[in-house]
Design an enzyme around this catalytic site. Structure first.
Site, PDB file in Angstrom:
ATOM      1  N   TRP A   1      52.488  27.953  62.994  1.00  0.00           N
ATOM      2  CA  TRP A   1      53.654  28.417  61.866  1.00  0.00           C
ATOM      3  C   TRP A   1      54.105  29.553  62.541  1.00  0.00           C
ATOM      4  CZ3 TRP A   1      51.827  33.385  62.704  1.00  0.00           C
ATOM      5  CH2 TRP A   1      50.641  33.669  62.974  1.00  0.00           C
ATOM      6  N   ASN A   2      54.025  29.991  64.176  1.00  0.00           N
ATOM      7  CA  ASN A   2      54.520  31.532  64.317  1.00  0.00           C
ATOM      8  C   ASN A   2      56.153  31.084  64.556  1.00  0.00           C
ATOM      9  OD1 ASN A   2      53.866  29.751  66.676  1.00  0.00           O
ATOM     10  ND2 ASN A   2      53.024  31.582  67.843  1.00  0.00           N
TER      11      ASN A   2
ATOM     12  N   ARG B   1      61.725  22.159  69.939  1.00  0.00           N
ATOM     13  CA  ARG B   1      61.112  22.177  71.398  1.00  0.00           C
ATOM     14  C   ARG B   1      60.515  20.553  71.789  1.00  0.00           C
ATOM     15  NH1 ARG B   1      57.731  26.853  74.089  1.00  0.00           N
ATOM     16  NH2 ARG B   1      55.913  25.722  73.107  1.00  0.00           N
TER      17      ARG B   1
ATOM     18  N   PRO C   1      54.356  19.799  60.410  1.00  0.00           N
ATOM     19  CA  PRO C   1      54.211  21.259  60.680  1.00  0.00           C
ATOM     20  C   PRO C   1      53.045  21.650  59.960  1.00  0.00           C
ATOM     21  CG  PRO C   1      55.398  20.601  58.610  1.00  0.00           C
ATOM     22  CD  PRO C   1      55.005  19.367  59.186  1.00  0.00           C
TER      23      PRO C   1
ATOM     24  N   GLY D   1      49.330  24.710  69.450  1.00  0.00           N
ATOM     25  CA  GLY D   1      48.668  25.559  68.702  1.00  0.00           C
ATOM     26  C   GLY D   1      47.316  25.942  69.532  1.00  0.00           C
TER      27      GLY D   1
ATOM     28  N   GLU E   1      50.353  22.661  74.141  1.00  0.00           N
ATOM     29  CA  GLU E   1      50.947  23.980  74.345  1.00  0.00           C
ATOM     30  C   GLU E   1      49.833  24.760  73.427  1.00  0.00           C
ATOM     31  OE1 GLU E   1      53.047  24.965  76.270  1.00  0.00           O
ATOM     32  OE2 GLU E   1      54.214  23.105  76.827  1.00  0.00           O
ATOM     33  N   LEU E   2      48.902  25.298  74.227  1.00  0.00           N
ATOM     34  CA  LEU E   2      47.662  26.053  73.600  1.00  0.00           C
ATOM     35  C   LEU E   2      47.993  27.532  73.706  1.00  0.00           C
ATOM     36  CD1 LEU E   2      45.124  23.263  74.803  1.00  0.00           C
ATOM     37  CD2 LEU E   2      46.677  23.440  72.694  1.00  0.00           C
TER      38      LEU E   2
ATOM     39  N   ARG F   1      57.482  40.993  70.210  1.00  0.00           N
ATOM     40  CA  ARG F   1      58.325  39.849  69.770  1.00  0.00           C
ATOM     41  C   ARG F   1      57.490  39.099  68.732  1.00  0.00           C
ATOM     42  NH1 ARG F   1      58.732  34.610  72.915  1.00  0.00           N
ATOM     43  NH2 ARG F   1      60.467  33.558  71.751  1.00  0.00           N
TER      44      ARG F   1
ATOM     45  N   CYS G   1      52.079  33.195  71.534  1.00  0.00           N
ATOM     46  CA  CYS G   1      51.101  32.543  72.544  1.00  0.00           C
ATOM     47  C   CYS G   1      51.591  33.423  73.839  1.00  0.00           C
ATOM     48  CB  CYS G   1      51.509  31.158  72.574  1.00  0.00           C
ATOM     49  SG  CYS G   1      52.836  30.592  73.027  1.00  0.00           S
TER      50      CYS G   1
ATOM     51  N   GLU H   1      42.960  35.767  71.525  1.00  0.00           N
ATOM     52  CA  GLU H   1      44.171  36.054  71.290  1.00  0.00           C
ATOM     53  C   GLU H   1      44.337  36.965  69.976  1.00  0.00           C
ATOM     54  OE1 GLU H   1      45.876  32.021  70.675  1.00  0.00           O
ATOM     55  OE2 GLU H   1      47.575  32.751  71.652  1.00  0.00           O
TER      56      GLU H   1
ATOM     57  N   SER I   1      60.542  33.024  77.721  1.00  0.00           N
ATOM     58  CA  SER I   1      61.023  31.704  77.014  1.00  0.00           C
ATOM     59  C   SER I   1      62.421  31.459  77.060  1.00  0.00           C
ATOM     60  CB  SER I   1      60.649  31.923  75.685  1.00  0.00           C
ATOM     61  OG  SER I   1      59.213  32.291  75.327  1.00  0.00           O
TER      62      SER I   1
ATOM     63  N   GLU J   1      57.186  22.054  78.345  1.00  0.00           N
ATOM     64  CA  GLU J   1      58.382  21.675  77.404  1.00  0.00           C
ATOM     65  C   GLU J   1      59.530  22.602  77.658  1.00  0.00           C
ATOM     66  OE1 GLU J   1      56.513  22.874  73.455  1.00  0.00           O
ATOM     67  OE2 GLU J   1      56.218  20.605  72.988  1.00  0.00           O
TER      68      GLU J   1
HETATM   69  P1  NAP Z   1      46.290  26.143  64.835  1.00  0.00           P
HETATM   70  O1  NAP Z   1      45.060  26.580  63.861  1.00  0.00           O
HETATM   71  O2  NAP Z   1      45.668  25.383  66.159  1.00  0.00           O
HETATM   72  O3  NAP Z   1      47.197  25.116  64.254  1.00  0.00           O
HETATM   73  C1  NAP Z   1      48.124  24.388  64.791  1.00  0.00           C
HETATM   74  C2  NAP Z   1      48.619  23.151  64.084  1.00  0.00           C
HETATM   75  O4  NAP Z   1      47.536  22.196  64.222  1.00  0.00           O
HETATM   76  C3  NAP Z   1      48.591  23.459  62.451  1.00  0.00           C
HETATM   77  O5  NAP Z   1      49.830  22.560  62.010  1.00  0.00           O
HETATM   78  C4  NAP Z   1      47.605  22.831  61.764  1.00  0.00           C
HETATM   79  O6  NAP Z   1      47.635  22.652  60.648  1.00  0.00           O
HETATM   80  C5  NAP Z   1      47.231  21.762  62.765  1.00  0.00           C
HETATM   81  N1  NAP Z   1      45.613  21.307  62.932  1.00  0.00           N
HETATM   82  C6  NAP Z   1      44.654  22.202  62.709  1.00  0.00           C
HETATM   83  N2  NAP Z   1      43.464  21.279  62.724  1.00  0.00           N
HETATM   84  C7  NAP Z   1      43.909  20.142  62.840  1.00  0.00           C
HETATM   85  C8  NAP Z   1      43.342  18.925  62.824  1.00  0.00           C
HETATM   86  N3  NAP Z   1      41.842  18.739  62.822  1.00  0.00           N
HETATM   87  N4  NAP Z   1      44.140  17.680  63.159  1.00  0.00           N
HETATM   88  C9  NAP Z   1      45.280  17.824  63.317  1.00  0.00           C
HETATM   89  N5  NAP Z   1      46.074  19.121  63.115  1.00  0.00           N
HETATM   90  C10 NAP Z   1      45.208  20.083  63.031  1.00  0.00           C
HETATM   91  O7  NAP Z   1      47.151  27.320  65.436  1.00  0.00           O
HETATM   92  P2  NAP Z   1      47.894  28.040  64.607  1.00  0.00           P
HETATM   93  O8  NAP Z   1      47.187  29.271  64.169  1.00  0.00           O
HETATM   94  O9  NAP Z   1      48.759  27.520  63.758  1.00  0.00           O
HETATM   95  O10 NAP Z   1      49.073  28.911  65.591  1.00  0.00           O
HETATM   96  C11 NAP Z   1      48.504  29.724  66.583  1.00  0.00           C
HETATM   97  C12 NAP Z   1      48.277  29.085  67.778  1.00  0.00           C
HETATM   98  O11 NAP Z   1      49.236  28.525  68.481  1.00  0.00           O
HETATM   99  C13 NAP Z   1      47.755  30.445  69.006  1.00  0.00           C
HETATM  100  O12 NAP Z   1      46.622  29.977  69.666  1.00  0.00           O
HETATM  101  C14 NAP Z   1      48.896  30.150  69.613  1.00  0.00           C
HETATM  102  O13 NAP Z   1      48.627  30.758  70.974  1.00  0.00           O
HETATM  103  C15 NAP Z   1      49.537  28.898  69.756  1.00  0.00           C
HETATM  104  N6  NAP Z   1      50.740  28.584  70.221  1.00  0.00           N
HETATM  105  C16 NAP Z   1      50.805  28.237  71.549  1.00  0.00           C
HETATM  106  C17 NAP Z   1      52.032  28.191  71.817  1.00  0.00           C
HETATM  107  C18 NAP Z   1      52.487  27.341  73.363  1.00  0.00           C
HETATM  108  O14 NAP Z   1      53.652  26.964  73.686  1.00  0.00           O
HETATM  109  N7  NAP Z   1      51.523  27.381  74.235  1.00  0.00           N
HETATM  110  C19 NAP Z   1      53.324  28.363  71.031  1.00  0.00           C
HETATM  111  C20 NAP Z   1      53.015  28.758  69.771  1.00  0.00           C
HETATM  112  C21 NAP Z   1      51.778  29.070  69.521  1.00  0.00           C
HETATM  113  P3  NAP Z   1      46.382  23.272  59.450  1.00  0.00           P
HETATM  114  O15 NAP Z   1      46.776  25.047  59.609  1.00  0.00           O
HETATM  115  O16 NAP Z   1      46.564  22.616  58.227  1.00  0.00           O
HETATM  116  O17 NAP Z   1      45.041  23.104  59.930  1.00  0.00           O
END
Ligand code: NAP
Length: 479
Positions: free
Chosen positions: A151-152, A160, A176, A229, A251-252, A279, A285, A382, A442, A459
């Site tokens: 979502w961020n 991307r 999404p 995520g 991308e974690l 930012r 991340c 984080e 980025s 990416e």
């Molecule tokens: P998240 O909880 O891991 O969720 C990311 C996505 O995965 C959401 O769409 C989520 O949907 C989905 N998801 C969760 N459980 C799932 C499952 N069992 N099966 C399939 N999809 C599933 O992360 P977030 O809180 O949205 O985002 C923050 C994280 O993203 C941070 O750790 C950040 O560092 C990371 N991030 C990394 C990058 C990078 O490029 N390295 C860029 C941006 C963000 P639901 O919410 O419905 O579960």
């Protein structure tokens, strides 16, 4: 808001969920419901899978130039609608409008970049060493892809992935994050308008991510997972992808060190810290999570950073002059509050911020902590909020060891005016990206990604399209 699609986008059509389910989308600045959207279940996922699989063969045969031009048209439409898209993003995610406009430009740039890459997919030819066979190498799309975004950065995390998938000739299902589905639905409408054939992109919004995605990964008809995520969810999806040997790009999360040496230009370091920390309200991340500052400049750095952070205006992202919007939701803010409380309990001093304001919305003030104890939980979590935690160090070996002492390795920031030290320390950091005297790395033209538990693959950049292509080698006897 009135024209924003709220249904699933499958096979080029806008559809309700098969079981009629809907889910709310909230405004994090007020806590109010913005609208209700379709909430897909497994039946809808199967429909989207069928659409993506059916469209794959013909889409793979389209001329690269045609794919390129669809991306280019979409790039232009996105830029033309910057204001509309920025308002939508601010409404569902909270970031200030100026930042949302910046993200629209950043997101669009992935389409321009990959419209240029679509026509540069190369192969190869040659005589094999034994002289008896020729080798013809071609590159083909990996096949239907499942794209899962957080979502961020609601628009940019989508473009991307969608940009290189379209350029490579892959069809896809985008899932999404449930907090920010509207930007993705708006993007689907733009791609349709830009001429993307039906079934190439399918968007499935859902509150039941596991039920929707797991069968897609285990079924094996989707040939690629591209996920952005958290590391915890990434690990689970890697395990699910193993069954049908689905290719993955991950991308974690990150835990970025931000290192300020005694010979750093402190003006640059404080500017860099503001960018690397603030930012997206710290919900990135790439956000600096651990500030390591040489003991001889730590007090001065902390004082200046606290002054700048304390001067930021917190409020709804739509209001003029606001620098810091709300955090994504109450859970996100609760996590930040708990991490700050833990650090303070262990002896951290609060230079600025640290108190949750009264009233509606998920606001949290820019906060600077010093004297942070090494046992504090925010050093190995984080923070994902506007909180800078300052630690001190004495020498280079020590700070490199401490910076690398984490399972993550996405990005690091190094501030020093010494060229030798700058290169030496950057090379010793176990990260995929380094910001050298800058707080922003980025860029669509650069390969974004991490090492260790921050992910697999890259990416953007020249290599971004490789994640969506396979090689095929043809052996042809020399006549
Ligand atoms: P998240 O909880 O891991 O969720 C990311 C996505 O995965 C959401 O769409 C989520 O949907 C989905 N998801 C969760 N459980 C799932 C499952 N069992 N099966 C399939 N999809 C599933 O992360 P977030 O809180 O949205 O985002 C923050 C994280 O993203 C941070 O750790 C950040 O560092 C990371 N991030 C990394 C990058 C990078 O490029 N390295 C860029 C941006 C963000 P639901 O919410 O419905 O579960």
């Amino acid at each position: 808001m009135t024209d924003t699609p709220t249904q699933l986008f499958i096979g080029g059509a806008w559809l309700d969920a098969a079981d009629g389910a809907t889910m709310p989308v909230d405004d994090p600045a007020t806590g109010e419901i913005l609208c209700h959207i379709a909430d897909a279940g497994p039946k809808d996922a199967r429909l989207a899978e069928e659409a993506a699989v059916q469209a794959q063969e013909e889409w793979a045969r389209t001329a690269p130039r045609a794919r390129s031009e669809i991306l280019r048209r979409a790039y232009e439409i996105i830029l033309d609608r910057t204001d509309e898209l920025a308002h939508l993003m601010t409404a569902e995610m909270g970031k200030p409008l100026a930042e949302a406009r910046g993200e629209v430009a950043y997101a669009a740039e992935f389409f321009r970049w990959f419209s240029e890459e679509a026509v540069r997919i190369d192969g190869g030819a040659g005589i094999l060493p034994d002289g008896r066979n020729r080798m013809l190498l071609s590159r083909r799309p990996v096949g239907p892809c499942l794209l899962i975004t957080p979502w961020n950065f609601p628009l940019a995390m989508g473009t991307r992935k969608i940009g290189p998938a379209i350029a490579a000739g892959c069809t896809m299902i985008l899932k999404p994050a449930p907090q920010t589905p509207l930007s993705s639905l708006a993007l689907a409408a733009i791609l349709k308008e830009a001429g993307l054939p039906d079934g190439v992109l399918n968007v499935v919004t859902t509150s039941r991510a596991g039920e929707v995605c797991e069968p897609l990964l285990r079924g094996g008809r989707m040939r690629k997972l591209s996920f952005t995520g958290s590391t915890a969810v990434g690990r689970l999806l890697l395990a699910q992808s193993a069954e049908a040997v689905v290719r993955t790009s991950m991308e974690l999360g990150g835990n970025a060190p931000f290192i300020v040496f005694e010979d750093a230009d402190l003006d640059k370091a404080v500017d860099g810290a503001m960018l690397a920390k603030m930012r997206n309200m710290g919900e990135a991340c790439t956000a600096a999570n651990r500030f390591f500052v040489h003991h001889s400049v730590a007090e001065e750095f902390g004082r200046r950073l606290a002054e700048r952070m304390g001067g930021l205006v917190v409020g709804p992202g739509t209001r003029d002059g606001v620098d810091v919007g709300p955090l994504i939701d109450r859970t996100g803010r609760g996590k930040v509050e708990a991490l700050v409380a833990d650090a303070v309990e262990r002896g951290a001093r609060v230079l600025v911020g640290g108190r949750t304001p009264e009233g509606p919305g998920c606001f949290y003030p820019p906060t600077v902590l010093t004297d942070v104890s090494p046992e504090s939980r925010l050093l190995d979590t984080e923070i994902f909020g506007p909180v800078a935690a300052i630690l001190t160090f004495d020498d280079e070996d020590e700070v490199v060891r401490r910076a690398n002492d984490t399972p993550w390795g996405l990005v690091g920031y190094v501030f020093t005016e010494g060229l030798d030290r700058a290169l030496r320390v950057s090379e010793r950091l176990e990260v995929g990206m380094v910001g050298l005297n800058t707080g922003l790395v980025s860029n669509p033209a650069a390969p974004f990604g991490g090492v260790k538990q921050s992910g697999l693959g890259r990416e953007g950049g020249r290599v971004g399209i490789d994640e969506f292509l396979e090689y095929q080698y043809l052996a042809v006897p020399v006549g």
